[in-house]
Design a protein around this motif. Structure first.
Motif, PDB file in Angstrom:
ATOM      1  N   ALA A  99       0.909  -1.181   0.066  1.00 56.18           N
ATOM      2  CA  ALA A  99       0.053   0.007   0.000  1.00 56.18           C
ATOM      3  C   ALA A  99       0.891   1.415   0.078  1.00 56.18           C
ATOM      4  CB  ALA A  99      -1.062   0.208   1.101  1.00 56.18           C
ATOM      5  N   HIS A 100       0.268   2.144  -0.192  1.00 51.73           N
ATOM      6  CA  HIS A 100       0.964   3.735  -0.309  1.00 51.73           C
ATOM      7  C   HIS A 100       1.546   4.350   1.019  1.00 51.73           C
ATOM      8  CE1 HIS A 100      -2.975   4.786   1.580  1.00 51.73           C
ATOM      9  NE2 HIS A 100      -2.314   5.880   1.763  1.00 51.73           N
ATOM     10  N   LYS A 101       1.022   3.823   2.163  1.00 55.98           N
ATOM     11  CA  LYS A 101       1.283   4.360   3.637  1.00 55.98           C
ATOM     12  C   LYS A 101       2.991   4.117   3.668  1.00 55.98           C
ATOM     13  CE  LYS A 101      -2.881   3.876   6.146  1.00 55.98           C
ATOM     14  NZ  LYS A 101      -3.730   2.944   5.473  1.00 55.98           N
ATOM     15  N   GLN A 128      -2.914  -1.094   9.593  1.00 56.89           N
ATOM     16  CA  GLN A 128      -2.089  -0.828   8.278  1.00 56.89           C
ATOM     17  C   GLN A 128      -0.900   0.211   8.474  1.00 56.89           C
ATOM     18  OE1 GLN A 128      -3.580  -3.389   6.840  1.00 56.89           O
ATOM     19  NE2 GLN A 128      -2.758  -2.601   5.052  1.00 56.89           N
ATOM     20  N   CYS A 244      -9.570   7.197  -3.539  1.00 59.09           N
ATOM     21  CA  CYS A 244     -10.340   7.031  -2.246  1.00 59.09           C
ATOM     22  C   CYS A 244      -9.779   8.001  -1.120  1.00 59.09           C
ATOM     23  CB  CYS A 244     -10.209   5.642  -1.835  1.00 59.09           C
ATOM     24  SG  CYS A 244      -8.943   5.069  -1.319  1.00 59.09           S
ATOM     25  N   VAL A 245     -10.572   8.477  -0.277  1.00 56.47           N
ATOM     26  CA  VAL A 245     -10.298   9.541   0.663  1.00 56.47           C
ATOM     27  C   VAL A 245     -10.845   8.825   2.302  1.00 56.47           C
ATOM     28  CG1 VAL A 245     -10.737  11.810   1.691  1.00 56.47           C
ATOM     29  CG2 VAL A 245     -10.403  11.410  -0.832  1.00 56.47           C
ATOM     30  N   GLY A 246      -9.852   8.644   2.924  1.00 56.66           N
ATOM     31  CA  GLY A 246      -9.992   8.251   4.384  1.00 56.66           C
ATOM     32  C   GLY A 246      -9.594   9.651   5.103  1.00 56.66           C
ATOM     33  N   GLY A 247      -8.440   9.428   5.619  1.00 55.31           N
ATOM     34  CA  GLY A 247      -7.835  10.715   6.033  1.00 55.31           C
ATOM     35  C   GLY A 247      -7.393  11.500   4.954  1.00 55.31           C
ATOM     36  N   GLY A 248      -6.927  10.862   3.952  1.00 53.54           N
ATOM     37  CA  GLY A 248      -6.691  11.614   2.793  1.00 53.54           C
ATOM     38  C   GLY A 248      -5.289  11.314   2.093  1.00 53.54           C
ATOM     39  N   SER A 249      -4.265  10.524   2.586  1.00 52.59           N
ATOM     40  CA  SER A 249      -3.008  10.710   2.208  1.00 52.59           C
ATOM     41  C   SER A 249      -2.769  10.289   0.747  1.00 52.59           C
ATOM     42  CB  SER A 249      -1.957   9.852   3.086  1.00 52.59           C
ATOM     43  OG  SER A 249      -2.483   8.671   3.191  1.00 52.59           O
ATOM     44  N   GLY A 316      -9.544   1.249   6.622  1.00 53.55           N
ATOM     45  CA  GLY A 316      -9.084   2.386   6.332  1.00 53.55           C
ATOM     46  C   GLY A 316      -9.720   3.591   6.111  1.00 53.55           C
ATOM     47  N   ALA A 361      -7.316  -3.407  -2.196  1.00 55.32           N
ATOM     48  CA  ALA A 361      -7.821  -3.189  -0.954  1.00 55.32           C
ATOM     49  C   ALA A 361      -9.340  -2.699  -1.183  1.00 55.32           C
ATOM     50  CB  ALA A 361      -6.688  -2.409  -0.517  1.00 55.32           C
ATOM     51  N   GLU A 363     -10.558  -0.441   0.599  1.00 54.18           N
ATOM     52  CA  GLU A 363     -10.398   0.996   0.265  1.00 54.18           C
ATOM     53  C   GLU A 363     -10.382   1.321  -1.036  1.00 54.18           C
ATOM     54  OE1 GLU A 363      -8.581  -0.607   2.475  1.00 54.18           O
ATOM     55  OE2 GLU A 363      -8.967  -0.202   4.300  1.00 54.18           O
ATOM     56  N   SER A 364      -9.394   0.859  -1.822  1.00 55.27           N
ATOM     57  CA  SER A 364      -8.978   1.340  -3.088  1.00 55.27           C
ATOM     58  C   SER A 364     -10.198   0.769  -4.085  1.00 55.27           C
ATOM     59  CB  SER A 364      -7.754   0.602  -3.749  1.00 55.27           C
ATOM     60  OG  SER A 364      -6.816   0.235  -2.748  1.00 55.27           O
ATOM     61  N   SER A 388      -4.663   2.239  -4.273  1.00 51.74           N
ATOM     62  CA  SER A 388      -3.999   2.601  -3.124  1.00 51.74           C
ATOM     63  C   SER A 388      -3.214   1.132  -2.382  1.00 51.74           C
ATOM     64  CB  SER A 388      -4.696   3.258  -2.033  1.00 51.74           C
ATOM     65  OG  SER A 388      -6.100   2.618  -1.548  1.00 51.74           O
ATOM     66  N   GLY A 389      -3.789   0.180  -2.478  1.00 48.21           N
ATOM     67  CA  GLY A 389      -3.344  -1.008  -1.935  1.00 48.21           C
ATOM     68  C   GLY A 389      -3.793  -2.455  -2.412  1.00 48.21           C
TER      69      GLY A 389
HETATM   70  C1  LIG Z   1      -4.967   3.465   4.938  1.00 48.63           C
HETATM   71  C2  LIG Z   1      -5.453   3.223   3.678  1.00 48.63           C
HETATM   72  C3  LIG Z   1      -6.543   4.233   3.087  1.00 48.63           C
HETATM   73  C4  LIG Z   1      -6.657   5.337   3.552  1.00 48.63           C
HETATM   74  O1  LIG Z   1      -5.874   6.419   3.924  1.00 48.63           O
HETATM   75  P1  LIG Z   1      -5.587   7.726   3.161  1.00 48.63           P
HETATM   76  O2  LIG Z   1      -4.785   8.511   4.226  1.00 48.63           O
HETATM   77  O3  LIG Z   1      -6.863   8.235   3.043  1.00 48.63           O
HETATM   78  O4  LIG Z   1      -4.995   7.315   2.014  1.00 48.63           O
HETATM   79  C5  LIG Z   1      -6.774   3.942   1.787  1.00 48.63           C
HETATM   80  N1  LIG Z   1      -6.063   2.675   1.069  1.00 48.63           N
HETATM   81  C6  LIG Z   1      -5.437   1.788   1.629  1.00 48.63           C
HETATM   82  C7  LIG Z   1      -4.980   0.713   1.035  1.00 48.63           C
HETATM   83  C8  LIG Z   1      -4.863   1.974   3.123  1.00 48.63           C
HETATM   84  O5  LIG Z   1      -4.224   1.165   3.567  1.00 48.63           O
END
Ligand SMILES: *Cc1c(COP(=O)(O)O)cnc(C)c1O
Length: 405
Positions: A99-101, A128, A244-249, A316, A361, A363-364, A388-389
């Motif tokens: 994932a991007h984290k 994560q 996708c936007v959770g916290g938004g990174s 996430g 993922a 989330e993605s 994203s993952g």
């Molecule tokens: C944590 C996570 C997110 C959400 O976090 P953002 O800060 O919004 O990017 C999205 N996709 C994956 C795969 C994650 O692990």
């Protein structure tokens, strides 16, 4: 490109301002003790992270350890199943740890090393961010304390095992509901007591200044790579991009590469089970201005004004706010924020797996579902989404709850 008086040609010079504000959002709302710690990190960020040595070391790590640049894949069969719009994916699922984290964790822990810190502290919800931090800490040989709610520890056994194998110290937090909020509070408390020797690393573009700025900048490698790769592949820019936007990174880093381009930008929030309070985590869609976790943004509040309980199938994404830069880009109209619910995300999860051989993922999968709808509306052109993952972490849960679709 200019929109509502904001010149995106010079955007990165002015946003955030020196106090960490994107318009009225952002800032640093913490105790005086923690404020000292934030200023130390801010000063270190502006000096160390802009140095040639730091930049070249981070570049080398990205290439040799993380496996960057991650590719862009043309999702040909998925595109053909919808119509004439061509959909492409930036493959952050192929970044090390899936994932991007890790993009910002490697930057933050490298900074910690340059600052001479002896330990890194973080909190995690679904685990994560904890896994990415534990990976970065192991790489740099620094001890790592991860605060995690006891309830989450119970639910996220595989990620807890990963963190422990990587040598992190997972500290259970038993106060209150024993989930993410209490873990954040406990991590902040530990950090306030020990900030001279340790550094706190946040999991997204949230929290007090300088985190929304710093995490955005470390994640912007996604957007910078993607813009160059896409133009090389196709000879032009995508018509639209989606994340996708959770916290938004992941979204903030991806969008950063395209803000000054004639490209439509879409952020996707989780609609969960529906739009009733408590059933979703679509903060920009249904929230209001407020302060939480040390920053001012748009958030979902309960009757007392505290962060509201939120829900999404994607752990996430279930956060009651979004980073201040997203609140700003939302108000300015540079980014369109839409929603996708659990059911559409699960459909997209299976569809991408079946048609492209990529298990995303969950989330993605929200971004995939949104891109498919957008493709129908657009009729022609191209969409680049940020994957994203990868979805290995979600397989058991999805099959257990939804069966094989
Ligand atoms: C944590 C996570 C997110 C959400 O976090 P953002 O800060 O919004 O990017 C999205 N996709 C994956 C795969 C994650 O692990």
């Amino acid at each position: 490109m200019t929109q509502n008086g904001i010149d995106f040609e010079t955007y990165f010079k002015h946003y955030p301002d020196e106090n960490g504000y994107f318009g009225k959002y952002g800032g640093s709302y913490v105790t005086p003790e923690l404020q000292k710690a934030m200023e130390e990190i801010r000063d270190a960020y502006f000096t160390i992270c802009k140095s040639r040595r730091f930049i070249s070391e981070l570049r080398r790590i990205r290439k040799e350890f993380q496996g960057r640049p991650t590719p862009i894949s043309h999702l040909e069969r998925l595109s053909a199943s919808i119509g004439n719009v061509q959909i492409y994916a930036k493959r952050e699922d192929l970044n090390h740890t899936g994932a991007h984290k890790l993009n910002h964790c490697m930057g933050e822990v490298l900074l910690a090393k340059y600052m001479g810190k002896k330990k890194v502290i973080a909190e995690t919800g679904a685990g994560q961010h904890g896994v990415a931090m534990a990976t970065a800490a192991a790489y740099f040989g620094l001890p790592c304390d991860i605060y995690m709610g006891a309830v989450d520890i119970e639910k996220q056994a595989p990620n807890v095992a990963r963190m422990k194998i990587l040598g992190a110290n997972v500290i259970p937090v038993t106060e209150g509901l024993a989930t993410l909020k209490e873990a954040v509070d406990a991590a902040f408390r530990a950090y306030a007591q020990d900030y001279k020797d340790s550094i706190y690393c946040i999991g997204s573009v949230v929290g007090p200044h300088p985190f929304p700025l710093m995490v955005r900048d470390f994640q912007s490698v996604i957007g910078i790579e993607a813009r160059a790769q896409f133009t090389e592949m196709t000879g032009e820019l995508p018509d639209a991009i989606v994340a996708c936007v959770g916290g938004g990174s992941n979204a903030a880093g991806f969008f950063a590469g395209f803000l000054n381009d004639p490209v439509a930008i879409h952020g996707v929030e989780p609609l969960g089970r529906g739009k009733q309070p408590g059933d979703h985590a679509a903060s920009l869609q249904y929230g209001e201005e407020g302060i939480m976790h040390g920053f001012n943004s748009i958030m979902l509040k309960d009757e007392t004004g505290a962060p509201a309980p939120v829900y999404s199938v994607a752990s996430g994404l279930d956060y009651p706010s979004s980073g201040p830069e997203h609140a700003f880009l939302h108000d300015v109209g540079r980014v369109q924020y839409g929603t996708v619910g659990d059911d559409a995300a699960v459909d997209a999860f299976f569809k991408l797996a079946r048609m492209e051989g990529i298990i995303p993922a969950i989330e993605s999968a929200h971004a995939v579902a949104y891109a498919m709808e957008l493709a129908k509306e657009m009729g022609r052109g191209s969409i680049l989404l940020n994957l994203s993952g990868r979805g290995d972490k979600d397989m058991d849960y999805i099959i257990g709850k939804y069966g094989i679709r």
